[in-house]
Design a protein around this motif. Structure first.
Motif, short mmCIF file in Angstrom:
data_model
loop_
_atom_site.label_atom_id
_atom_site.label_comp_id
_atom_site.label_asym_id
_atom_site.label_seq_id
_atom_site.Cartn_x
_atom_site.Cartn_y
_atom_site.Cartn_z
N ASN A 147 3.21 6.70 3.21
CA ASN A 147 2.69 7.87 2.49
C ASN A 147 1.19 7.81 2.31
N ASN A 148 0.48 7.38 3.33
CA ASN A 148 -0.98 7.31 3.29
C ASN A 148 -1.59 8.25 4.31
N CYS A 149 -2.84 8.62 4.06
CA CYS A 149 -3.65 9.40 5.00
C CYS A 149 -4.47 8.38 5.79
N PRO B 265 6.81 7.04 6.50
CA PRO B 265 6.12 8.28 6.76
C PRO B 265 4.65 8.23 6.35
N ILE B 266 3.86 9.12 6.97
CA ILE B 266 2.46 9.28 6.60
C ILE B 266 2.36 10.53 5.74
N LEU C 268 0.82 -1.21 0.00
CA LEU C 268 0.00 0.00 0.00
C LEU C 268 0.85 1.26 0.00
N GLY C 269 2.14 1.10 -0.34
CA GLY C 269 3.05 2.24 -0.42
C GLY C 269 4.45 1.86 0.01
N LEU D 135 -0.28 7.16 -0.99
CA LEU D 135 -1.25 8.22 -1.23
C LEU D 135 -2.69 7.72 -1.19
N ASN D 136 -2.93 6.65 -0.42
CA ASN D 136 -4.28 6.15 -0.19
C ASN D 136 -4.89 6.94 0.97
#
Length: 181
Positions: A53-55, A87-88, A14-15, A26-27
Motif C-alpha cells: 500500500n505504498n506509492c 498491493p500498491i 513498511l506496510g 501509505l508511504n
C-alpha cells in the motif's frame, strides 16, 4: 538519494495491513535517484520485508512493474530478501509550495473517537475536499461540515477501524490518521 536501504539482520515493516497487520503503508517514495537510477527500497538482508500500500514513484504510472523497477530484492539478486509490495497505492501528486510551509494545523480530536471528530484548520485557503480513506485505499462516505476553519465529522456513521482523514485546499494538504472505535 537512495530511499531506504535495509542492511544486516534488520527487518523493516513498511506496510502489512493487507495480511491483518497494523501498518497501513501509505508511504511515498519519490525522487530517490542516484547515478540516473531510481532506488526507492533496497533490501540488503536475507529477511522478507512487507511494504504494501505504498506509492513507489510520484509522477509515474502506478503499476506493479513500475514498483518492481525501483525496489532491489531477491528478484534482482537471489542472496537478497524478498520485498512484498503488492498491493500498491495510487500516487497522489503532493507538493509543499512556499505558501504551504507555514500552515498551522491541529490534529483530529478526540482520536480515537466514537462520535464526533473535530479538526481545526488555521489557514486562509478554502477547503476543496474532505475525504475519509480506509486502510485498503477505499474512500468512505461520511457526514461532515466545515464551519469557521473547522471540519466536523460524524464518526458514529462510520464502521470501527483505522482511517486517514484527507483534507485538500488550494495550497493545503492534510493527511491525518484517525481511529474510530
Amino acid at each position: 538519494l537512495w530511499g531506504i536501504t535495509v542492511q544486516g539482520t534488520f527487518s523493516a515493516n513498511l506496510g502489512d495491513s493487507h495480511i491483518g497487520g497494523s501498518n497501513p503503508g501509505l508511504n511515498t517514495f519519490s525522487e530517490n535517484i542516484n547515478g540516473g537510477e531510481t532506488y526507492a527500497l533496497f533490501n540488503n538482508t536475507p529477511n522478507q520485508i512487507y511494504a504494501t500500500n505504498n506509492c513507489w514513484e510520484i509522477n509515474e504510472a502506478s503499476s506493479l512493474q513500475q514498483a518492481e523497477s525501483v525496489i532491489s530484492h531477491i528478484v534482482d539478486d537471489n542472496s537478497l530478501g524478498e520485498v512484498i509490495f503488492d498491493p500498491i497505492t495510487y500516487c497522489n501528486v503532493v507538493g509543499i509550495g512556499e505558501t504551504e510551509k507555514n500552515v498551522n494545523i491541529s490534529k483530529a480530536y478526540p482520536n480515537p473517537t466514537k462520535d464526533v471528530v473535530y479538526f481545526n484548520l488555521f489557514h486562509d485557503s478554502e477547503i476543496k475536499s474532505v475525504e475519509l480513506v480506509s486502510l485498503t485505499g477505499s474512500k468512505v462516505l461520511f457526514p461532515f461540515s466545515v464551519e469557521n476553519d473547522q471540519v466536523i465529522m460524524d464518526a458514529s456513521a462510520v464502521a470501527s477501524g483505522i482511517y486517514f482523514l484527507v483534507i485538500r485546499g488550494e495550497s493545503l494538504f492534510v493527511n491525518q490518521k484517525l481511529i474510530i472505535e
